[in-house]
Design a protein around this motif. Structure first.
Motif, mmCIF file in Angstrom:
data_model
loop_
_atom_site.group_PDB
_atom_site.id
_atom_site.type_symbol
_atom_site.label_atom_id
_atom_site.label_comp_id
_atom_site.label_asym_id
_atom_site.label_seq_id
_atom_site.Cartn_x
_atom_site.Cartn_y
_atom_site.Cartn_z
ATOM 1 N N HIS A 230 37.659 41.210 32.898
ATOM 2 C CA HIS A 230 38.449 40.026 32.520
ATOM 3 C C HIS A 230 37.573 38.772 32.486
ATOM 4 C CE1 HIS A 230 41.934 37.513 31.986
ATOM 5 N NE2 HIS A 230 41.542 36.761 32.993
ATOM 6 N N LYS B 262 38.674 34.992 28.225
ATOM 7 C CA LYS B 262 39.796 34.636 27.341
ATOM 8 C C LYS B 262 40.709 33.668 28.058
ATOM 9 C CE LYS B 262 40.057 38.508 24.283
ATOM 10 N NZ LYS B 262 40.373 38.043 22.973
ATOM 11 N N GLY C 98 41.477 44.584 20.800
ATOM 12 C CA GLY C 98 41.423 44.269 22.231
ATOM 13 C C GLY C 98 40.719 45.350 23.029
ATOM 14 N N LEU D 126 46.024 46.595 29.543
ATOM 15 C CA LEU D 126 45.274 47.180 28.436
ATOM 16 C C LEU D 126 44.323 48.270 28.937
ATOM 17 C CD1 LEU D 126 44.917 47.146 25.425
ATOM 18 C CD2 LEU D 126 43.383 45.213 25.648
ATOM 19 N N ASP E 251 43.442 32.465 26.798
ATOM 20 C CA ASP E 251 44.844 32.689 26.436
ATOM 21 C C ASP E 251 45.432 33.980 27.015
ATOM 22 O OD1 ASP E 251 43.130 34.169 24.838
ATOM 23 O OD2 ASP E 251 44.410 34.086 23.082
ATOM 24 N N ALA E 252 44.601 34.826 27.624
ATOM 25 C CA ALA E 252 45.092 36.092 28.170
ATOM 26 C C ALA E 252 44.903 36.117 29.679
ATOM 27 C CB ALA E 252 44.352 37.261 27.529
ATOM 28 N N GLY E 253 45.922 36.548 30.379
ATOM 29 C CA GLY E 253 45.852 36.609 31.828
ATOM 30 C C GLY E 253 45.239 37.903 32.323
ATOM 31 N N TYR E 254 44.932 37.921 33.601
ATOM 32 C CA TYR E 254 44.370 39.088 34.257
ATOM 33 C C TYR E 254 45.271 40.310 34.073
ATOM 34 C CZ TYR E 254 43.156 42.240 38.090
ATOM 35 O OH TYR E 254 42.837 43.355 38.824
ATOM 36 N N THR E 255 46.581 40.122 34.199
ATOM 37 C CA THR E 255 47.500 41.259 34.092
ATOM 38 C C THR E 255 47.479 41.869 32.690
ATOM 39 O OG1 THR E 255 49.341 39.746 33.690
ATOM 40 C CG2 THR E 255 49.043 40.529 35.945
ATOM 41 N N THR E 256 47.198 41.062 31.672
ATOM 42 C CA THR E 256 47.073 41.582 30.307
ATOM 43 C C THR E 256 45.866 42.511 30.218
ATOM 44 O OG1 THR E 256 48.074 39.573 29.423
ATOM 45 C CG2 THR E 256 46.827 40.938 27.877
ATOM 46 N N THR E 257 44.742 42.084 30.792
ATOM 47 C CA THR E 257 43.541 42.918 30.807
ATOM 48 C C THR E 257 43.804 44.199 31.593
ATOM 49 O OG1 THR E 257 42.159 40.931 30.689
ATOM 50 C CG2 THR E 257 41.069 42.967 31.365
#
Length: 125
Positions: A31, A36, A11, A47, A38-44
């Motif tokens: 982002h 992606k 990632g 990370l 399957d992945a939200g903004y907060t995940t990016t």
């Protein structure tokens, strides 16, 4: 952590590739470039915050929207990952890595010519 000892996760590598290609970016820009579903903004965001803590990226907080920039170079990172793969997967043999890579992929005529030129330069060193 020493910059020449950083080993990005999958990632983190995806984010670094965006930063290397585009230069300085906001989390939103990264982002969107990742695209992606399957992945939200907060995940990016999370990370990239972790990457900042690890010293992989720098963050300019002088404005409301934070701007991130890669601190580790693409070339150095690629070299470290290839060396790790050669040692761990191919028992230290770069030749076995190259033969595996070329044997599993459709290599274009142009790529073969580039490889020949590179090998010729190595022989003439």
């Amino acid at each position: 952590m020493e910059k020449n000892n950083i080993k990005p996760t999958e990632g983190e590598m995806e984010i670094l590739q965006v930063l290397w290609a585009k230069g300085k970016c906001t989390v939103r820009e990264v982002h969107e470039a990742l695209d992606k579903k399957d992945a939200g903004y907060t995940t990016t965001l999370k990370l990239m915050q972790i990457m900042h803590d690890k010293g992989m990226v720098d963050r300019d907080t002088s404005s409301k929207t934070h701007i991130y920039n890669a601190l580790i170079s693409e070339e150095t990172t690629q070299q470290q990952l290839v060396n790790k793969m050669i040692n761990n997967v191919f028992n230290g043999s770069a030749a076995r890595l190259v033969m595996q890579a070329l044997g599993n992929q459709k290599t274009s005529h142009e790529e073969i010519e580039l490889i020949k030129d590179y090998l010729s330069k190595l022989e003439n060193k």
